[in-house]
Scaffold this active site. Structure first.
Site, PDB file in Angstrom:
ATOM      1  N   LEU A 161       0.886  -1.164   0.000  1.00  0.00           N
ATOM      2  CA  LEU A 161       0.000   0.000   0.000  1.00  0.00           C
ATOM      3  C   LEU A 161       0.923   1.212   0.000  1.00  0.00           C
ATOM      4  CD1 LEU A 161      -2.652  -0.991   2.724  1.00  0.00           C
ATOM      5  CD2 LEU A 161      -2.981  -0.960   0.253  1.00  0.00           C
ATOM      6  N   ASP A 162       0.495   2.298  -0.643  1.00  0.00           N
ATOM      7  CA  ASP A 162       1.327   3.502  -0.693  1.00  0.00           C
ATOM      8  C   ASP A 162       1.533   4.098   0.707  1.00  0.00           C
ATOM      9  OD1 ASP A 162       1.322   3.250  -3.435  1.00  0.00           O
ATOM     10  OD2 ASP A 162      -0.400   4.597  -3.688  1.00  0.00           O
ATOM     11  N   TYR A 163       2.522   4.955   0.806  1.00  0.00           N
ATOM     12  CA  TYR A 163       2.867   5.637   2.062  1.00  0.00           C
ATOM     13  C   TYR A 163       1.640   6.280   2.724  1.00  0.00           C
ATOM     14  CZ  TYR A 163       5.629   8.784   5.057  1.00  0.00           C
ATOM     15  OH  TYR A 163       6.179   9.438   6.121  1.00  0.00           O
ATOM     16  N   LYS A 171      -5.174   4.963  -7.760  1.00  0.00           N
ATOM     17  CA  LYS A 171      -4.852   6.370  -8.014  1.00  0.00           C
ATOM     18  C   LYS A 171      -4.739   6.639  -9.515  1.00  0.00           C
ATOM     19  CE  LYS A 171      -2.552   7.129  -3.626  1.00  0.00           C
ATOM     20  NZ  LYS A 171      -1.298   7.133  -2.921  1.00  0.00           N
TER      21      LYS A 171
END
Ligand code: URA
Length: 248
Positions: A101-103, A191
């Protein structure tokens, strides 16, 4: 029964020669005891640890982690940022995130030391459903939803069909809240999908993978995945794989 150095080498950790060095240096424990004798034999189920970390492939462990914002999905970070591993200080096994998962993305992350399980969960043909709650800039219209559901081109590759439901619109702030269910997990996929339609993702949260959810966990907390849950997740992934093969 097999020799300790052979068991270490067979796990893929290192060569037999180097395993012997580790034993000689007193860095290997079996069932909690340091073993420095070269002829020592281990049997199935013995817990082998090197530098106090369980040898991978042994004692497989599985966790459901509620990833908070502001940490990265890798084992270390050159920039010194917090990593998901920092939340597992009490765990002896060398675990790693299954997928990423992204930051700034929050939510469900599976963590394990079982490479086969990780590969199965992440393999594109497993088609495991992932559920995301998304808030995007702008008011998303029906035409955009339809296009996203059918599939859009990201770097020349069409995304697989997905399901999207609008759960709210904030007219004052011009944002839309949606639930998106994807069966693939390309890098930054949610995204990129919304960006391709002119909507910037402002908040992203993964609430579910397969039938595993975050119920009872707060950000930064984890729980052990029950053996039955691991089995069922594997079965779901394998069943989907077979189905995809049959439909080809
Ligand atoms: N899709 C994204 O864009 N980011 C994530 O963190 C997960 C899915």
């Amino acid at each position: 029964m097999e020799r300790l150095q052979k068991a270490i080498a067979t796990s893929g950790y290192t060569s037999r020669r180097k395993a012997e060095d580790l034993i000689r240096e007193g860095r290997v424990k079996v069932n909690g005891e340091v073993i420095s004798e070269m002829g020592f034999k281990v049997k199935k189920g013995d817990l082998i640890m090197i530098d106090d970390k369980a040898l991978e492939g042994q004692n497989k462990v599985y966790y459901v982690f509620y990833k908070p914002k502001g940490c990265i999905c890798s084992l270390s970070d050159e920039l010194g940022r917090k990593t998901v591993i920092d939340y597992f200080e009490d765990i002896k096994e060398r675990i790693y995130p299954v997928g990423r998962l992204d930051y700034d993305t929050t939510g469900l992350l599976l963590m394990s030391n079982d490479g086969d399980f990780a590969n199965l969960m992440m393999h594109p043909s497993s088609h495991l459903e992932k559920v995301y709650e998304v808030t995007v800039s702008g008011l998303v219209n029906g035409d955009t939803l339809h296009k996203l559901e059918k599939g859009v081109y990201l770097e020349g590759v069409k995304t697989l069909p997905c399901k999207i439901r609008v759960v709210g619109k904030d007219i004052e702030h011009q944002t839309t809240m949606l639930i998106i269910k994807l069966v693939e997990g390309k890098n930054r996929q949610v995204k990129k999908m919304f960006e391709s339609m002119g909507h910037r993702v402002k908040r992203l949260h993964r609430s579910q993978i397969g039938y595993i959810h975050l119920k009872g966990l707060k950000p930064g907390e984890y729980r052990i995945l029950k053996p039955q849950e691991v089995k069922e997740m594997k079965n779901i992934a394998l069943a989907k794989k077979v189905k995809v093969r049959k439909n080809k």
